[in-house]
Design a protein around this motif. Structure first.
Motif, PDB file in Angstrom:
ATOM      1  N   LEU A 714       0.813  -1.220   0.000  1.00 54.99           N
ATOM      2  CA  LEU A 714       0.000   0.000   0.000  1.00 54.99           C
ATOM      3  C   LEU A 714       0.846   1.270   0.000  1.00 54.99           C
ATOM      4  O   LEU A 714       0.395   2.327  -0.427  1.00 54.99           O
ATOM      5  CB  LEU A 714      -0.933   0.006   1.213  1.00 54.99           C
ATOM      6  N   LYS A 717       3.029   4.272  -4.138  1.00 50.92           N
ATOM      7  CA  LYS A 717       2.099   5.263  -4.686  1.00 50.92           C
ATOM      8  C   LYS A 717       1.795   5.045  -6.170  1.00 50.92           C
ATOM      9  O   LYS A 717       0.885   5.679  -6.719  1.00 50.92           O
ATOM     10  CB  LYS A 717       2.670   6.681  -4.500  1.00 50.92           C
ATOM     11  N   ASN A 718       2.510   4.144  -6.797  1.00 52.19           N
ATOM     12  CA  ASN A 718       2.302   3.914  -8.237  1.00 52.19           C
ATOM     13  C   ASN A 718       1.314   2.777  -8.528  1.00 52.19           C
ATOM     14  O   ASN A 718       1.103   2.410  -9.693  1.00 52.19           O
ATOM     15  CB  ASN A 718       3.641   3.597  -8.912  1.00 52.19           C
ATOM     16  N   PRO A 720      -2.044   0.827  -9.302  1.00 53.49           N
ATOM     17  CA  PRO A 720      -3.331   1.232  -9.917  1.00 53.49           C
ATOM     18  C   PRO A 720      -4.429   1.213  -8.863  1.00 53.49           C
ATOM     19  O   PRO A 720      -4.363   0.474  -7.875  1.00 53.49           O
ATOM     20  CB  PRO A 720      -3.567   0.174 -10.991  1.00 53.49           C
ATOM     21  N   PRO A 721      -5.462   1.997  -9.043  1.00 55.18           N
ATOM     22  CA  PRO A 721      -6.548   2.055  -8.049  1.00 55.18           C
ATOM     23  C   PRO A 721      -7.227   0.725  -7.801  1.00 55.18           C
ATOM     24  O   PRO A 721      -7.631   0.415  -6.680  1.00 55.18           O
ATOM     25  CB  PRO A 721      -7.507   3.081  -8.658  1.00 55.18           C
ATOM     26  N   ASN A 722      -7.331  -0.096  -8.815  1.00 59.86           N
ATOM     27  CA  ASN A 722      -8.017  -1.379  -8.619  1.00 59.86           C
ATOM     28  C   ASN A 722      -7.228  -2.299  -7.697  1.00 59.86           C
ATOM     29  O   ASN A 722      -7.773  -3.016  -6.870  1.00 59.86           O
ATOM     30  CB  ASN A 722      -8.296  -2.045  -9.963  1.00 59.86           C
ATOM     31  N   GLU A 723      -5.902  -2.278  -7.819  1.00 56.58           N
ATOM     32  CA  GLU A 723      -5.088  -3.113  -6.946  1.00 56.58           C
ATOM     33  C   GLU A 723      -5.131  -2.589  -5.508  1.00 56.58           C
ATOM     34  O   GLU A 723      -5.131  -3.374  -4.551  1.00 56.58           O
ATOM     35  CB  GLU A 723      -3.652  -3.164  -7.451  1.00 56.58           C
ATOM     36  N   VAL A 724      -5.130  -1.286  -5.375  1.00 56.11           N
ATOM     37  CA  VAL A 724      -5.242  -0.714  -4.032  1.00 56.11           C
ATOM     38  C   VAL A 724      -6.535  -1.158  -3.387  1.00 56.11           C
ATOM     39  O   VAL A 724      -6.593  -1.518  -2.199  1.00 56.11           O
ATOM     40  CB  VAL A 724      -5.153   0.826  -4.095  1.00 56.11           C
ATOM     41  N   TYR A 725      -7.592  -1.155  -4.185  1.00 56.52           N
ATOM     42  CA  TYR A 725      -8.896  -1.556  -3.661  1.00 56.52           C
ATOM     43  C   TYR A 725      -8.859  -3.011  -3.207  1.00 56.52           C
ATOM     44  O   TYR A 725      -9.378  -3.368  -2.142  1.00 56.52           O
ATOM     45  CB  TYR A 725      -9.972  -1.350  -4.732  1.00 56.52           C
ATOM     46  N   GLU A 726      -8.255  -3.855  -4.000  1.00 54.72           N
ATOM     47  CA  GLU A 726      -8.215  -5.277  -3.651  1.00 54.72           C
ATOM     48  C   GLU A 726      -7.460  -5.502  -2.342  1.00 54.72           C
ATOM     49  O   GLU A 726      -7.887  -6.273  -1.480  1.00 54.72           O
ATOM     50  CB  GLU A 726      -7.529  -6.067  -4.766  1.00 54.72           C
ATOM     51  N   GLU A 728      -6.870  -3.332   0.097  1.00 51.44           N
ATOM     52  CA  GLU A 728      -7.631  -2.811   1.230  1.00 51.44           C
ATOM     53  C   GLU A 728      -8.802  -3.723   1.571  1.00 51.44           C
ATOM     54  O   GLU A 728      -9.184  -3.867   2.734  1.00 51.44           O
ATOM     55  CB  GLU A 728      -8.122  -1.401   0.904  1.00 51.44           C
TER      56      GLU A 728
END
Length: 739
Positions: A714, A717-718, A720-726, A728
């Protein structure tokens, strides 16, 4: 005794020296006992043969100046002009012991004579002798342990001295006395004022008047030393008349000065006297045509001038005599200045200076109208262009005397200026190698600082720095350690901005060499204090604190024994040895020059409640341990440009002592387990309560090995938003393990 007291020309110089290995403390005690009886009544002195028999004037007094100083060789050329400068007696001090027999005393007394051959009399005083002790060695006197006979001993010494003085003075009977300028081989720049011979005056007659007047003046000085004021007054008066006739201004000036002192001593003894009308006319500046005084062969004034041999009452009141004394001395200075115009018979600068100083001492001791203004005018004759040519030791004594006079007259600015000149003189010529001083020296130096406005909460300037550096160097030169610490700290505290790196390091190096402790000079060592746990602390548990320390100087500082200071709240403090501060050891921290240093410490509160941190206590370099408040600088204003500081503090609540659990063991092979999804396994965890507080409630939260890798992902910072969502989702929404 004051070196330039008005009565110095009437005091007999006696050098006191230790003998037979007498230690310094015992010698000082014996010397003090002698100085308490420095005045002897002639009525108590045994008669002696010669010119100075005490029975000739029994109401007189002989005054001594008991000193440890030897004969000043730079003043030998003045002895025939002012004989009071000579060291007449040498007194050896011994301590009585049973081994002190006459053979040893004779040897010691012989050594005393050989070591001080110029003295007229040599005497040995054996202190602490028993009552039945008596030595057969001449001029050896026993002083009882209770000092009951010390006055009798000094009277016996005086009787012997007066006999020796008679023999010594008889040698002057056929000697032609020369002026100090000729005796010293020096000639002053001046114009010779030749007297024009007339039918009533010849050079031979003038020479006869001069020779007789000088001899009479010299004899008057000796009578003054011997306490015979009656004969001294007579000789002074006749010498003044002869010297005035001869135009011998230098010796005439000295005679008038001696006359003034003689009158002052007669008033002190309440003895009646009268002055010839010719003398009164001279003092009043009345020119009177008189016959040559040389026609009278009388050695002293008698009926021809209308003097009663024994007047029944005093002729002059004290006020009148004081006026006559001032007239005589003022007239004396007029003739001294007039003598400066002659190349040979001129007044040496040391004579002028010391005469002025003795006159100043007299003016400051009597109630004379406008005496302060008169003293100020006299000083111009002392500190003139010839003053700088005097030997440094003589200038030192003159400065010292005038400092005393200005202090007595409360003339603080003049006093401070002379103190500064004295310090520069001592440092330039290295006059004093080592001395011990009492509290008076500190008061003297502090008065200089006060006059120059040092330590007055004002912006320091270069003049103040120069004065303070001189004071510091003076204290270091004479090894006055208390002054070195005080004024060295003063310089580093208030004047470090004006000091170069070498100057700062030099002062700091001298302070580090002192054998005594002193407080660290900078009150602003602590710049900031912060705690990593700001909300609350736990009793008896570690809390890390960051302390910012300031070093505004151009040299390194070592800070030891750092402890957090509170409002009485008990705490323990220890350095964080894992901190990255350069130079940190188990007990100390090194502060780099001209920098701020953050020091990490662990604080352990030992009680509960509100803990208020107010600063630190520490030892800086070789200074004594002290508490440093956490001070905050207040904004300056136009009316108050000097910054002000107010104390700061940090208050944090401390909770009651909490249970302290530690993980002892996990009952699993290698302390780890791998499970399939939905699988369940039972295992035991062993925990230990390391505190004295029982655990009555336990809330657990377990962490497994999948959490830390996901948290690290996490932080990228690079992503993608979808991976961050997964990520979290797995961390927050989905339960990974169930316990």
């Amino acid at each position: 005794m004051n070196t330039y007291a008005f009565t110095v020309p009437a005091r007999i110089k006696a050098q006191v020296v230790p003998q037979d290995g007498l230690d310094r403390a015992e010698f000082a005690t014996c010397l003090s006992s002698l100085q308490r009886i420095a005045e002897v009544r002639l009525v108590d002195v045994m008669p002696c043969a010669g010119l100075f028999n005490p029975q000739a004037y029994p109401q007189g007094h002989v005054m001594y100046d008991f000193t440890t100083d030897d004969q000043d060789v730079s003043q030998l050329f003045l002895l025939d002009f002012e004989p009071f400068r000579k060291v007449f007696n040498t007194i050896g001090i011994l301590k009585w012991t049973e081994e002190l027999d006459d053979g040893k005393l004779s040897s010691l007394h012989k050594d005393l004579k050989s070591q001080h051959p110029s003295s007229l009399g040599h005497y040995s005083l054996v202190f602490g002798a028993p009552k039945d002790y008596k030595s057969a060695v001449p001029n050896v006197f026993a002083v009882l342990s209770d000092l009951a006979n010390i006055e009798t001993v000094i009277c016996d010494v005086t009787s012997s001295f007066l006999g020796n003085l008679s023999v010594y003075v008889s040698a002057y009977q056929h000697v032609t006395l020369r002026s100090p300028g000729i005796a010293s081989g020096s000639v002053a720049n001046g114009t010779v004022k030749k007297r024009i011979s007339t039918s009533f005056e010849s050079q031979d007659k003038i020479r006869a008047h001069r020779n007789k007047g000088r001899r009479q003046k010299l004899y008057a000085n000796f009578y003054l030393l011997a306490g015979n004021l009656k004969s001294a007054l007579a000789e002074f008066c006749e010498s003044i008349l002869n010297l005035q006739y001869a135009g011998d201004y230098l010796w005439l000036a000295s005679g008038l000065e001696g006359l003034g002192l003689c009158m002052a001593l007669l008033v002190k003894l309440e003895a009646p006297f009268q002055l010839p009308t010719e003398i009164l006319a001279l003092l009043d500046n009345v020119k009177k045509t008189t016959q040559s005084p040389i026609v009278s062969p009388r050695p002293s004034f008698q009926s021809a001038n209308g003097f009663p041999t024994q007047p029944s009452s005093a002729v002059y009141s004290v006020e009148v005599v004081e006026n006559l004394i001032i007239k005589a001395i003022n007239k004396s200075f007029a003739y001294y200045r007039q003598s400066l115009q002659t190349p040979e018979d001129y007044a040496p600068q040391i004579v002028l200076c010391e005469s002025n100083l003795r006159y100043i001492d007299y003016l400051s001791s009597v109630n004379v109208h406008d005496s302060v203004e008169l003293i100020c005018s006299i000083t111009s004759d002392i500190f003139n262009e010839r003053f700088v040519h005097l030997p440094p030791t003589q200038r030192y004594r003159i400065y010292n005397s005038m400092i005393y006079v200005y202090g007595r007259l409360n003339m603080r600015r003049k006093r401070a200026f002379l103190i500064r000149e004295l310090l520069e003189l001592v440092l330039k010529h290295q006059l004093i190698a080592e001395e011990s001083y009492d509290g008076q020296l500190e008061e003297l130096l502090d008065s200089v600082l006060q006059i120059y406005g040092i330590d007055c909460q004002k912006t320091p300037n270069q003049i103040q720095k120069k004065v303070l550096v001189s004071v510091f160097r003076f204290c270091h030169h004479i090894k006055y350690h208390k002054g070195v610490a005080k004024y060295g700290c003063f310089l580093l505290r208030d004047f470090h901005v004006m000091l170069s790196e070498n100057e700062q390091s030099h002062i700091f190096g001298i302070l580090c060499q002192l054998n005594q402790v002193y407080p660290y000079w900078d009150d602003h060592l602590v710049q900031n204090i912060s705690l990593y746990q700001k909300d609350k602390l736990i009793q008896d548990e570690l809390c890390e604190a960051a302390i910012v320390l300031q070093n505004p100087y151009l040299f390194e500082l070592e800070v030891k024994n750092i402890k957090v200071a509170t409002n009485g709240f008990p705490v323990k403090t220890q350095l964080n040895l894992k901190s990255k501060v350069t130079g940190t050891s188990n007990t100390s921290v090194t502060l780099k020059p001209h920098a701020l240093t953050t020091v990490s410490v662990f604080v352990v509160p030992l009680n509960h409640g509100n803990m208020e941190i107010t600063g630190i206590s520490a030892v800086v370099s070789n200074c004594e341990e002290r508490t440093f408040e956490w001070l905050e600088k207040q904004p300056t204003t136009a009316k108050n440009p000097v910054p002000e500081y107010k104390p700061r503090s940090l208050t944090v609540p401390v909770l009651y002592e909490q249970p302290l659990l530690s993980l002892v063991d996990v009952k699993l092979p290698n302390r780890w387990i791998m499970l399939l999804e939905g699988e369940c396994k039972r295992f035991d965890i062993v925990m230990k309560n390391a505190s004295n507080v029982e655990v009555n409630q336990l809330t657990t939260k377990f962490l497994d090995s999948t959490i830390e890798p996901l948290n690290q992902l996490l932080q990228n910072k690079n992503l993608p938003p979808n991976e961050v969502y997964e990520i979290e989702y797995y961390l927050i929404k989905k339960n990974r393990s169930k316990f």
